[in-house]
Design an enzyme around this catalytic site. Structure first.
Site, mmCIF file in Angstrom:
data_model
loop_
_atom_site.group_PDB
_atom_site.id
_atom_site.type_symbol
_atom_site.label_atom_id
_atom_site.label_comp_id
_atom_site.label_asym_id
_atom_site.label_seq_id
_atom_site.Cartn_x
_atom_site.Cartn_y
_atom_site.Cartn_z
ATOM 1 N N HIS A 177 -21.224 20.493 -74.647
ATOM 2 C CA HIS A 177 -20.353 20.884 -73.537
ATOM 3 C C HIS A 177 -19.898 19.669 -72.739
ATOM 4 O O HIS A 177 -20.626 18.687 -72.617
ATOM 5 C CB HIS A 177 -21.077 21.888 -72.641
ATOM 6 C CG HIS A 177 -21.506 23.109 -73.378
ATOM 7 N ND1 HIS A 177 -22.798 23.293 -73.823
ATOM 8 C CD2 HIS A 177 -20.797 24.186 -73.795
ATOM 9 C CE1 HIS A 177 -22.883 24.453 -74.465
ATOM 10 N NE2 HIS A 177 -21.680 25.007 -74.470
ATOM 11 N N GLU A 203 -28.957 16.575 -70.966
ATOM 12 C CA GLU A 203 -28.345 15.785 -72.041
ATOM 13 C C GLU A 203 -27.748 16.767 -73.043
ATOM 14 O O GLU A 203 -28.394 17.202 -73.997
ATOM 15 C CB GLU A 203 -29.351 14.868 -72.729
ATOM 16 C CG GLU A 203 -28.692 13.914 -73.715
ATOM 17 C CD GLU A 203 -29.638 12.876 -74.284
ATOM 18 O OE1 GLU A 203 -29.527 12.573 -75.497
ATOM 19 O OE2 GLU A 203 -30.495 12.379 -73.532
ATOM 20 N N SER A 248 -17.871 28.672 -75.443
ATOM 21 C CA SER A 248 -18.165 27.953 -74.200
ATOM 22 C C SER A 248 -17.465 26.612 -74.070
ATOM 23 O O SER A 248 -17.337 26.086 -72.965
ATOM 24 C CB SER A 248 -19.674 27.730 -74.081
ATOM 25 O OG SER A 248 -20.153 27.018 -75.215
#
Length: 246
Positions: free
Chosen positions: A214, A210, A32
Site C-alpha cells: 500500500h 513496513e 485496497s
C-alpha cells in the site's frame, strides 16, 4: 424593426440546460491499492484518491474500490450491480483487481479461470450500457531480488493482457509501468512510495509500519499519474477532460 423580448424564465431555463449537462462518471473498481482510505489509516492512500483531482468539473470520479476485495468477492457482496444500474453511455469503468485474487491462502482467491470469467463479466456489462471498460493490470508490490524489482503478479497480470487483446478492450499495463518506476528509483528510494513508518512517527501506527503493498500520499499520486499516462497513450476521449487540457 421589431424587438423580441425573451422572458427571464426562458433565459434561466436555457442557462440551466447548458450548465446541467450530464457529467461523465468514471467508476473505479478494485482492491485496497486504489480505494479511498479511512482517516485512521493515514498516510496510507489509494491511487484512486489523487486520481480524482486530475479532471475538470465535467468528470466525476466515483471510487468504489474496497480493501481486500477480489473480482469474485466484489461480485458476491453485490458491489457491482449498483454500478451497472447507474451506468450511462459515455461513462467509464476502470477495473484493477489481482492482489487478492492471486493468493491461494486468502478467502478471496479466484482461480485463473474464475478471474478471467469475472473480468469478462465486468467488461461485457459495462459495454452493454454504452460505457467504456478499461482493464488495468495489478499495480506492483515493492519486491526486489538482487537489486531488481520482481513481478509478484506475473500470472494474473498476463491474464489481463491476454483478455484485453481477446476482447479488444483498452488496457493500461500498470504492472509494467509501476515496476519501471521502482527500477528507476531503486530498492531503497522506492520505499518512499509505500506506507513505511518508524515507531512513533505517526499516531495511527505507534509501533511503526513496513508495508510494501500500500502507498503513502506520494506513492498514490505517482501511481495515479501512471494511470493517467496510460489513458493518454490510449488516446481515450477521457484524456480531453484533464485539468491541464486546453
Amino acid at each position: 424593426m421589431k424587438k423580441f423580448f425573451i422572458p427571464l424564465v426562458v433565459l434561466a431555463f436555457l442557462a440551466l440546460s447548458f450548465t446541467n449537462k450530464p457529467k461523465i462518471t468514471v467508476y473505479l473498481i478494485g482492491d485496497s491499492t486504489l480505494s479511498i482510505k479511512a482517516v485512521n489509516t493515514y498516510p496510507e492512500t489509494g491511487w484512486g484518491m489523487p486520481f480524482a483531482w486530475f479532471f475538470k468539473s465535467d468528470v466525476k470520479v466515483d471510487d468504489r474500490a474496497m480493501n481486500g476485495r477480489s473480482t469474485g468477492s466484489f461480485l458476491k457482496e453485490n458491489r457491482w450491480q449498483p454500478i451497472v444500474d447507474s451506468l450511462k453511455a459515455g461513462d467509464y469503468v476502470l477495473i484493477q483487481f489481482g492482489h487478492n485474487d492471486e493468493v491461494p491462502t486468502k478467502k478471496t482467491y479466484t482461480t485463473p479461470e474464475q478471474y478471467v470469467t469475472n473480468l469478462t463479466k465486468y467488461v461485457k456489462e459495462t459495454r452493454e450500457k454504452g460505457a467504456m471498460p478499461v482493464l488495468i493490470t495489478p499495480v506492483a508490490r515493492r519486491a526486489f531480488v538482487d537489486g531488481k524489482p520482481t513481478d509478484t503478479h506475473k500470472e494474473y497480470a498476463q491474464l489481463v493482457r491476454d483478455l484485453a487483446k481477446k476482447l479488444d478492450v483498452p488496457m493500461i499495463d500498470l504492472t509494467a509501468k509501476s515496476m519501471a518506476l521502482l527500477a528507476e528509483m531503486g530498492e531503497d528510494k522506492s520505499a518512499l512510495l509505500y506506507n513505511h513508518l518508524k515507531p512513533g512517527q505517526n499516531p495511527n501506527y505507534p509501533k511503526g509500519k513496513e508495508d510494501n503493498t500500500h502507498f503513502n500520499e506520494l506513492g498514490a499520486r505517482k501511481m495515479a499519474e501512471l494511470v493517467l499516462q496510460g489513458i493518454r497513450e490510449l488516446q481515450l476521449p477521457l484524456a480531453n477532460y484533464t485539468v491541464d487540457h486546453q
